[in-house]
Design an enzyme around this catalytic site. Structure first.
Site, short mmCIF file in Angstrom:
data_model
loop_
_atom_site.label_atom_id
_atom_site.label_comp_id
_atom_site.label_asym_id
_atom_site.label_seq_id
_atom_site.Cartn_x
_atom_site.Cartn_y
_atom_site.Cartn_z
CG ASP A 10 -1.80 1.21 1.34
OD1 ASP A 10 -2.35 1.62 0.30
OD2 ASP A 10 -1.95 1.79 2.44
CB SER A 11 0.17 4.81 -0.47
OG SER A 11 -0.94 4.89 0.40
CB CYS A 73 -3.32 0.38 -2.50
SG CYS A 73 -3.41 2.10 -3.01
CD GLU A 152 0.00 6.93 6.17
OE1 GLU A 152 1.11 6.99 6.71
OE2 GLU A 152 -0.39 5.95 5.51
CB CYS A 184 -9.45 4.59 0.93
SG CYS A 184 -7.78 5.03 1.48
CG HIS A 186 -4.85 5.01 4.62
ND1 HIS A 186 -4.34 4.50 3.45
CD2 HIS A 186 -3.79 5.52 5.30
CE1 HIS A 186 -3.03 4.70 3.42
NE2 HIS A 186 -2.67 5.32 4.53
N1 DGL Z 1 -4.78 3.19 1.10
C1 DGL Z 1 -4.83 3.51 -0.26
C2 DGL Z 1 -6.15 3.21 -0.91
O1 DGL Z 1 -6.74 2.21 -0.56
C3 DGL Z 1 -4.15 4.78 -0.73
C4 DGL Z 1 -4.38 6.03 0.02
C5 DGL Z 1 -3.46 7.11 -0.50
O2 DGL Z 1 -2.26 6.91 -0.49
O3 DGL Z 1 -3.98 8.14 -0.95
O4 DGL Z 1 -6.61 3.89 -1.80
#
Ligand code: DGL
Length: 267
Positions: A10-11, A73, A152, A184, A186
């Protein structure tokens, strides 16, 4: 039987919510996780940049000898999945298809909300996948760009997070949605605030659940599951050291794991 680890990326910390599901469903498997903490967020970047970053992330995971890759992600899954599948000769799993299928299955009034990053919403991938499952559904989408920095930062249950959630989500609740996809990885970290913002009558979909099941089925069907000779050892890598990674690791996985920093630009 294939004892090599599963690669997950993931990011940043968001993919840990998917990792947690994969560990629950496949407790014998070893995981190699990469969080691109130096370049987060991906969700505000162009499709070209997202795909370029994702290719580097997968090349790193391949250098750790993984047998399959989970794109934990939504931003990468919705913008780059096809290109990544045609570039790499390894099973690759995205999170959008499983999440969309689950949302289409559980909605009763056929009004589904999707919250995600700008790049995921721009791609239209959720809408497309949900309508593939049920063409009678209405899909209402909303980009929530402030959610990733809040997650984050570890501000998972703060007042500012609830205010932000209320502001983003009121557009969707006004459409009488009965289901909302946390599009997402996150966002499940902010689940308590999202739940409060949508109210008790809206079902929350976390695509991680279905994704882990799809992966499990694939490994079993293809005789690729790990034989448990000893406890699996998981490895965690990031592209920039952050204290937050350890903290979110504890929150998402129930214990701390040491992470190692790598230079992703080398891949
Ligand atoms: N967690 C990621 C997603 O599911 C990326 C969030 C990001 O880096 O903007 O989209």
């Amino acid at each position: 039987m294939d004892n090599r680890p599963i690669g997950i990326f993931d990011s940043g910390v968001g993919g840990l919510t998917v990792t947690s599901r994969v560990i629950k469903e496949l407790p014998n498997e070893a995981i190699v996780y990469f969080g691109d903490t130096a370049r987060v967020p991906y969700g505000s970047k162009s499709k070209e940049t997202i795909t370029k970053f994702a290719k580097q992330d997968i090349r790193f995971l391949l250098s750790r000898n993984v047998k399959a890759v989970v794109i934990a992600c939504n931003t990468v899954s919705s913008n780059s999945l096809e290109e990544l599948k045609s570039t790499f000769n390894i099973p690759i799993f995205g999170v959008v298809e499983p999440g969309a299928a689950q949302a289409a299955e559980i909605t009763v009034n056929k009004n589904i909300g999707v919250i995600a990053t700008e790049a995921t919403i721009r791609s239209g991938a959720y809408e497309k996948e949900i309508l593939k499952n049920d063409s009678n559904v209405n899909v209402y989408s909303k980009a929530c760009p402030l959610f990733v920095p809040l997650a984050e930062e570890g501000w998972v249950n703060e007042e500012v997070t609830l205010l932000t959630a209320n502001k983003y989500i009121s557009d969707l609740t006004a459409k009488d949605i009965d289901t909302i996809v946390m599009g997402c990885t996150h966002y499940p970290l902010l689940k308590e605030c999202i739940k409060k913002a949508v109210g008790p009558n809206v079902a929350l979909v976390d695509p991680a659940y279905e994704t882990a099941l799809v992966l499990k089925e694939y490994l079993l069907k293809n005789n690729m599951a790990r034989l448990k000779e000893k406890e699996p050892e998981h490895e965690f890598y990031v592209s920039d050291q952050t204290e937050m990674f350890g903290r979110i690791c504890r929150q998402a996985l129930g214990r701390n794991f040491a992470s190692r920093v790598i230079n992703i630009e080398e891949f």
